[in-house]
Design a protein around this motif. Structure first.
Motif, PDB file in Angstrom:
ATOM      1  N   UNK A  36     -11.515 -50.935 -20.722  1.00 28.48           N
ATOM      2  CA  UNK A  36     -11.279 -49.712 -19.961  1.00 28.48           C
ATOM      3  C   UNK A  36     -11.978 -49.764 -18.614  1.00 28.48           C
ATOM      4  N   UNK A  37     -11.423 -49.030 -17.670  1.00 26.47           N
ATOM      5  CA  UNK A  37     -12.083 -48.899 -16.376  1.00 26.47           C
ATOM      6  C   UNK A  37     -13.157 -47.824 -16.504  1.00 26.47           C
ATOM      7  N   UNK A  38     -13.968 -47.698 -15.486  1.00 19.15           N
ATOM      8  CA  UNK A  38     -14.979 -46.638 -15.494  1.00 19.15           C
ATOM      9  C   UNK A  38     -14.240 -45.308 -15.623  1.00 19.15           C
ATOM     10  N   UNK A  39     -14.660 -44.497 -16.566  1.00 18.44           N
ATOM     11  CA  UNK A  39     -13.978 -43.232 -16.804  1.00 18.44           C
ATOM     12  C   UNK A  39     -12.817 -43.363 -17.767  1.00 18.44           C
ATOM     13  N   UNK A  40     -12.577 -44.593 -18.276  1.00 21.41           N
ATOM     14  CA  UNK A  40     -11.497 -44.814 -19.230  1.00 21.41           C
ATOM     15  C   UNK A  40     -11.787 -44.114 -20.538  1.00 21.41           C
ATOM     16  N   UNK A  41     -10.755 -43.786 -21.258  1.00 18.90           N
ATOM     17  CA  UNK A  41     -10.912 -43.102 -22.532  1.00 18.90           C
ATOM     18  C   UNK A  41     -10.205 -43.871 -23.628  1.00 18.90           C
ATOM     19  N   UNK A  42     -10.590 -43.573 -24.860  1.00 20.46           N
ATOM     20  CA  UNK A  42      -9.891 -44.085 -26.035  1.00 20.46           C
ATOM     21  C   UNK A  42      -9.659 -42.901 -26.970  1.00 20.46           C
ATOM     22  N   UNK A  43      -8.724 -43.066 -27.863  1.00 16.97           N
ATOM     23  CA  UNK A  43      -8.499 -42.058 -28.888  1.00 16.97           C
ATOM     24  C   UNK A  43      -9.691 -42.116 -29.834  1.00 16.97           C
ATOM     25  N   UNK A  44     -10.352 -40.988 -30.009  1.00 16.00           N
ATOM     26  CA  UNK A  44     -11.590 -40.935 -30.791  1.00 16.00           C
ATOM     27  C   UNK A  44     -11.304 -40.998 -32.288  1.00 16.00           C
ATOM     28  N   UNK A  50      -9.945 -37.446 -35.448  1.00 20.70           N
ATOM     29  CA  UNK A  50      -8.978 -38.190 -36.252  1.00 20.70           C
ATOM     30  C   UNK A  50      -7.898 -38.884 -35.426  1.00 20.70           C
ATOM     31  N   UNK A  51      -8.323 -39.540 -34.357  1.00 22.07           N
ATOM     32  CA  UNK A  51      -7.422 -40.344 -33.518  1.00 22.07           C
ATOM     33  C   UNK A  51      -6.356 -39.504 -32.824  1.00 22.07           C
ATOM     34  N   UNK A  52      -6.696 -38.257 -32.535  1.00 20.09           N
ATOM     35  CA  UNK A  52      -5.768 -37.385 -31.811  1.00 20.09           C
ATOM     36  C   UNK A  52      -6.286 -37.099 -30.403  1.00 20.09           C
ATOM     37  N   UNK A  53      -7.583 -36.860 -30.275  1.00 15.72           N
ATOM     38  CA  UNK A  53      -8.196 -36.532 -28.993  1.00 15.72           C
ATOM     39  C   UNK A  53      -8.708 -37.779 -28.283  1.00 15.72           C
ATOM     40  N   UNK A  54      -8.511 -37.851 -26.978  1.00 17.22           N
ATOM     41  CA  UNK A  54      -9.043 -38.961 -26.176  1.00 17.22           C
ATOM     42  C   UNK A  54     -10.370 -38.544 -25.570  1.00 17.22           C
ATOM     43  N   UNK A  55     -11.329 -39.460 -25.588  1.00 16.60           N
ATOM     44  CA  UNK A  55     -12.673 -39.173 -25.087  1.00 16.60           C
ATOM     45  C   UNK A  55     -13.229 -40.367 -24.325  1.00 16.60           C
ATOM     46  N   UNK A  56     -14.197 -40.105 -23.456  1.00 15.08           N
ATOM     47  CA  UNK A  56     -14.915 -41.165 -22.746  1.00 15.08           C
ATOM     48  C   UNK A  56     -15.936 -41.773 -23.701  1.00 15.08           C
ATOM     49  N   UNK A  57     -16.509 -42.891 -23.312  1.00 14.79           N
ATOM     50  CA  UNK A  57     -17.404 -43.643 -24.192  1.00 14.79           C
ATOM     51  C   UNK A  57     -18.571 -42.810 -24.717  1.00 14.79           C
ATOM     52  N   UNK A  58     -19.242 -42.079 -23.858  1.00 12.83           N
ATOM     53  CA  UNK A  58     -20.414 -41.316 -24.312  1.00 12.83           C
ATOM     54  C   UNK A  58     -20.040 -40.280 -25.371  1.00 12.83           C
ATOM     55  N   UNK A  59     -18.870 -39.677 -25.246  1.00  8.29           N
ATOM     56  CA  UNK A  59     -18.426 -38.691 -26.226  1.00  8.29           C
ATOM     57  C   UNK A  59     -18.025 -39.347 -27.546  1.00  8.29           C
ATOM     58  N   UNK A  60     -17.337 -40.494 -27.481  1.00  6.68           N
ATOM     59  CA  UNK A  60     -16.968 -41.208 -28.706  1.00  6.68           C
ATOM     60  C   UNK A  60     -18.235 -41.619 -29.452  1.00  6.68           C
ATOM     61  N   UNK A  61     -19.217 -42.140 -28.732  1.00  4.80           N
ATOM     62  CA  UNK A  61     -20.486 -42.523 -29.363  1.00  4.80           C
ATOM     63  C   UNK A  61     -21.137 -41.326 -30.048  1.00  4.80           C
ATOM     64  N   UNK A  62     -21.191 -40.189 -29.360  1.00  4.37           N
ATOM     65  CA  UNK A  62     -21.801 -38.983 -29.923  1.00  4.37           C
ATOM     66  C   UNK A  62     -21.005 -38.502 -31.132  1.00  4.37           C
ATOM     67  N   UNK A  63     -19.682 -38.438 -31.003  1.00  3.38           N
ATOM     68  CA  UNK A  63     -18.850 -37.980 -32.114  1.00  3.38           C
ATOM     69  C   UNK A  63     -19.054 -38.848 -33.357  1.00  3.38           C
TER      70      UNK A  63
END
Length: 91
Positions: A36-44, A50-63
């Motif tokens: 991902x580029x800076x600011x890229x997101x993945x489905x969390x 449950x793989x519905x919401x997209x989040x940035x790395x810091x949020x995925x880590x926290x979740x």
């Protein structure tokens, strides 16, 4: 997608305080966000998103640290692209 998606996901069910979970979690995050580029997101893949919401790395880590992985993500293994982590790029 990287080979992480074809690996055994049983570690995702371990206690989040387990050293094996922590090590594999770091590897998972690094490989997931490597493309991902800076600011890229993945489905969390957390238990709530449950793989519905997209989040940035810091949020995925926290979740994932707070909620753990969704059972459907752990069990999916390598097949359904709808449940797999998809990389979405912000332009």
């Amino acid at each position: 997608m990287s080979s992480i998606y074809n690996e055994d996901r049983s570690w995702m069910r371990l206690s989040r305080h387990n050293p094996v979970w922590k090590e594999k979690f770091c590897n998972f995050i690094n490989m997931t966000f490597a493309g991902t580029s800076r600011g890229g997101t993945v489905v969390c893949p957390c238990a709530r998103c449950q793989c519905i919401e997209s989040e940035v790395q810091s949020e995925v880590e926290k979740h994932l640290s707070d909620r753990g992985f969704a059972g459907c993500f752990i069990d999916d293994g390598r097949s359904s692209s709808a449940l797999g982590v998809m990389i979405l790029m912000y332009q």
